[in-house]
Design an enzyme around this catalytic site. Structure first.
Site, short mmCIF file in Angstrom:
data_model
loop_
_atom_site.label_atom_id
_atom_site.label_comp_id
_atom_site.label_asym_id
_atom_site.label_seq_id
_atom_site.Cartn_x
_atom_site.Cartn_y
_atom_site.Cartn_z
N GLY A 1 0.82 -1.28 -0.10
CA GLY A 1 -0.05 -0.16 -0.02
C GLY A 1 0.62 1.38 0.02
N MET B 1 5.21 4.87 -4.19
CA MET B 1 6.45 5.13 -4.52
C MET B 1 6.45 6.06 -6.01
SD MET B 1 9.72 2.58 -5.08
CE MET B 1 9.11 2.30 -6.88
N PRO B 2 7.09 7.07 -5.96
CA PRO B 2 7.39 7.69 -7.38
C PRO B 2 7.94 6.67 -8.30
CG PRO B 2 7.83 9.11 -5.78
CD PRO B 2 7.81 7.89 -5.09
N ALA B 3 7.49 6.48 -9.52
CA ALA B 3 7.88 5.43 -10.51
C ALA B 3 9.46 5.78 -10.96
CB ALA B 3 7.01 5.51 -11.69
N GLY C 1 13.03 7.40 -10.43
CA GLY C 1 13.78 7.87 -9.19
C GLY C 1 15.12 8.22 -9.76
N LEU C 2 16.08 9.22 -9.08
CA LEU C 2 17.11 9.51 -9.57
C LEU C 2 18.44 8.24 -8.98
CD1 LEU C 2 19.54 11.55 -10.81
CD2 LEU C 2 19.88 12.35 -8.47
N GLY C 3 19.17 7.82 -9.77
CA GLY C 3 19.99 6.65 -9.50
C GLY C 3 21.54 7.46 -9.14
N ASP D 1 17.69 6.75 -5.24
CA ASP D 1 18.06 5.40 -5.18
C ASP D 1 19.39 5.36 -4.88
OD1 ASP D 1 17.81 2.11 -5.20
OD2 ASP D 1 19.19 2.55 -6.72
N TYR E 1 27.55 2.17 -2.55
CA TYR E 1 27.96 3.51 -3.38
C TYR E 1 28.74 4.33 -2.69
CZ TYR E 1 24.05 1.59 -6.23
OH TYR E 1 23.20 0.94 -7.10
N LYS F 1 20.23 0.25 -0.01
CA LYS F 1 20.42 -1.21 -0.35
C LYS F 1 21.61 -1.56 0.90
CE LYS F 1 20.25 -0.64 -5.01
NZ LYS F 1 20.74 0.82 -5.37
N HIS G 1 20.92 -5.78 -1.45
CA HIS G 1 21.62 -5.48 -2.77
C HIS G 1 21.72 -6.72 -3.82
CE1 HIS G 1 24.45 -2.06 -4.47
NE2 HIS G 1 23.95 -2.92 -5.53
N1 NAP Z 1 20.97 -3.08 -7.83
C1 NAP Z 1 22.01 -3.12 -8.49
O1 NAP Z 1 22.72 -4.07 -8.49
C2 NAP Z 1 22.59 -1.76 -9.47
C3 NAP Z 1 23.47 -1.99 -10.35
C4 NAP Z 1 23.54 -0.90 -11.22
C5 NAP Z 1 22.88 0.29 -10.97
N2 NAP Z 1 21.83 0.31 -10.08
C6 NAP Z 1 21.07 1.50 -9.89
O2 NAP Z 1 20.54 2.11 -11.15
C7 NAP Z 1 20.63 3.51 -11.34
C8 NAP Z 1 20.77 3.47 -12.86
O3 NAP Z 1 21.62 2.66 -13.41
P1 NAP Z 1 23.05 2.89 -14.20
O4 NAP Z 1 23.66 4.17 -13.59
O5 NAP Z 1 23.96 1.87 -14.44
O6 NAP Z 1 22.59 3.27 -15.66
P2 NAP Z 1 21.51 4.39 -16.51
O7 NAP Z 1 20.79 4.99 -15.56
O8 NAP Z 1 20.80 3.41 -17.35
O9 NAP Z 1 22.69 5.09 -17.23
C9 NAP Z 1 23.62 5.91 -16.82
C10 NAP Z 1 24.63 6.48 -17.77
O10 NAP Z 1 23.99 7.02 -19.00
C11 NAP Z 1 24.26 8.47 -18.82
N3 NAP Z 1 23.19 9.31 -19.10
C12 NAP Z 1 22.19 9.53 -18.26
N4 NAP Z 1 21.29 10.12 -18.76
C13 NAP Z 1 21.65 10.19 -20.04
C14 NAP Z 1 20.78 10.82 -21.24
N5 NAP Z 1 19.53 11.17 -20.87
N6 NAP Z 1 21.25 10.58 -22.34
C15 NAP Z 1 22.67 9.97 -22.52
N7 NAP Z 1 23.20 9.47 -21.49
C16 NAP Z 1 22.81 9.48 -20.33
C17 NAP Z 1 25.17 8.78 -17.57
O11 NAP Z 1 26.23 9.54 -17.91
P3 NAP Z 1 26.14 11.16 -16.87
O12 NAP Z 1 25.95 10.95 -15.51
O13 NAP Z 1 27.50 11.55 -17.20
O14 NAP Z 1 24.94 11.71 -17.70
C18 NAP Z 1 25.57 7.20 -16.99
O15 NAP Z 1 26.80 6.95 -17.77
C19 NAP Z 1 22.29 3.50 -10.87
O16 NAP Z 1 22.68 4.81 -10.70
C20 NAP Z 1 21.70 2.70 -9.29
O17 NAP Z 1 21.08 3.75 -8.67
C21 NAP Z 1 21.73 -0.56 -9.47
#
Ligand code: NAP
Length: 293
Positions: free
Chosen positions: A11, A14-16, A18-20, A45, A50, A75, A108
């Site tokens: 219930g 959550m905003p769909a 989020g900033l990673g 997130d 991290y 995480k 994680h």
């Molecule tokens: N649970 C896990 O094991 C796990 C693993 C990996 C990630 N995550 C989470 O998921 C989030 C997102 O994953 P991610 O960081 O691997 O990949 P992503 O969000 O799919 O892509 C990020 C990459 O794309 C670039 N980017 C961002 N917006 C862009 C756009 N509009 N146009 C072109 N390039 C763009 C970013 O560079 P710039 O920053 O230079 O813009 C960065 O290099 C992470 O930050 C983390 O919170 C979780």
């Protein structure tokens, strides 16, 4: 209900989107979080591993947006698995973030070679949930066999499984398991960031099918991918440190992909994972000390 909101299986809303902040250096994290919140994001997130939870908390405080309006997800890292260690992991994360309660706390990774510790960690999450220290609990990178094992041993169904999911790796069988159990699929690397880290030859950002769809909507490929997640009912947590991209990745609520465009993106799945195989995650290979708050 606004399109940017998903109701979890307990219930909680959550905003769909989020900033990673994976790979966002601590010195860039506060500004990125502050900018995202200024632009309308209400979900961040992060993760103990991290090493930027403190700066996420600082960004939220500097934004001036009240705590109850921001959804904080973090995480627990595998080195803090086991019942007592995970309870303490909560104290470390919440302490660095500077909050008393987390909105969503997830494991994680599964630790398939030490699943008892994974179960102990999850039972600690259940305790934190029962005590009101967290509003929802979940997992990340769990495969169907890990979920099966977990669900036979615990009482709270995870609200979320955060998994690698972008047009080139879609994990449809796993998504089906989630749907059967009421677990929300949350996409990491939702715009295929991981496809650009190693093999720059073929990335989602310059995929011809995505470029074509993007052009038809006057949007970018990143925006098309985020729209594809939203229209499939998923949460997505795109990461950027650049204000223009942080804005671009949130400007996804004013257009709609057609059924055939959604199907064309579905057809891009290669079945090739970009991240590590969940079964390869061991304490020996990936253990690291998570600092105290
Ligand atoms: N649970 C896990 O094991 C796990 C693993 C990996 C990630 N995550 C989470 O998921 C989030 C997102 O994953 P991610 O960081 O691997 O990949 P992503 O969000 O799919 O892509 C990020 C990459 O794309 C670039 N980017 C961002 N917006 C862009 C756009 N509009 N146009 C072109 N390039 C763009 C970013 O560079 P710039 O920053 O230079 O813009 C960065 O290099 C992470 O930050 C983390 O919170 C979780």
């Amino acid at each position: 209900m606004p399109e940017n909101t998903i109701t979890l299986n307990n219930g909680v809303e959550m905003p769909a989107i989020g900033l990673g902040v994976f790979q966002t250096p601590p010195e860039a994290t506060t500004a990125a979080v502050e900018e995202a919140l200024r632009l309308g994001y209400r979900h961040v997130d992060t993760a103990a591993a991290y090493l930027n939870e403190r700066e996420v908390g600082e960004g939220i405080r500097r934004s001036g947006i009240t705590r109850d309006k921001v959804f904080i997800e973090t995480k627990v890292w595998i080195s803090d698995y086991g019942y007592d260690a995970t309870l303490h992991g909560f104290d470390k994360g919440a302490g660095k973030l500077g909050v008393d309660q987390l909105d969503l706390l997830i494991l994680h990774q599964p630790l398939p070679s030490a699943f008892d510790r994974t179960l102990g960690a999850y039972r600690a999450l259940e305790k934190l949930l029962a005590d009101g220290k967290v509003r929802a609990i979940g997992v990340s990178n769990f495969m169907p066999e890990h979920l099966d094992r977990l669900l036979t041993e615990v009482s709270v169904v995870p609200a979320v499984n955060q998994i690698e999911l972008h047009p080139y790796f879609q994990q449809t069988a796993l998504q089906k398991v989630h749907a059967e159990h009421g677990i929300l699929t949350q996409a990491w690397s939702p715009i295929g960031g991981i496809t650009s880290y190693r093999d720059a030859e073929k990335t989602t950002f310059d995929d011809p099918t995505l470029l074509d769809i993007a052009q038809r909507h006057g949007k970018s490929t990143a925006q098309v991918m985020l729209r594809w997640h939203l229209q499939n009912g998923r949460s997505a947590i795109p990461k950027s440190t650049k204000p223009t991209r942080i804005a671009e990745n949130f400007d996804v609520f004013d257009f709609e992909l057609t059924r055939s465009q959604l199907a064309a993106i579905d057809a891009l799945d290669t079945g090739v994972r970009g991240g590590p195989e969940p079964d390869s995650i061991t304490l020996e290979a990936f253990g690291r000390d998570i600092p105290e708050a």
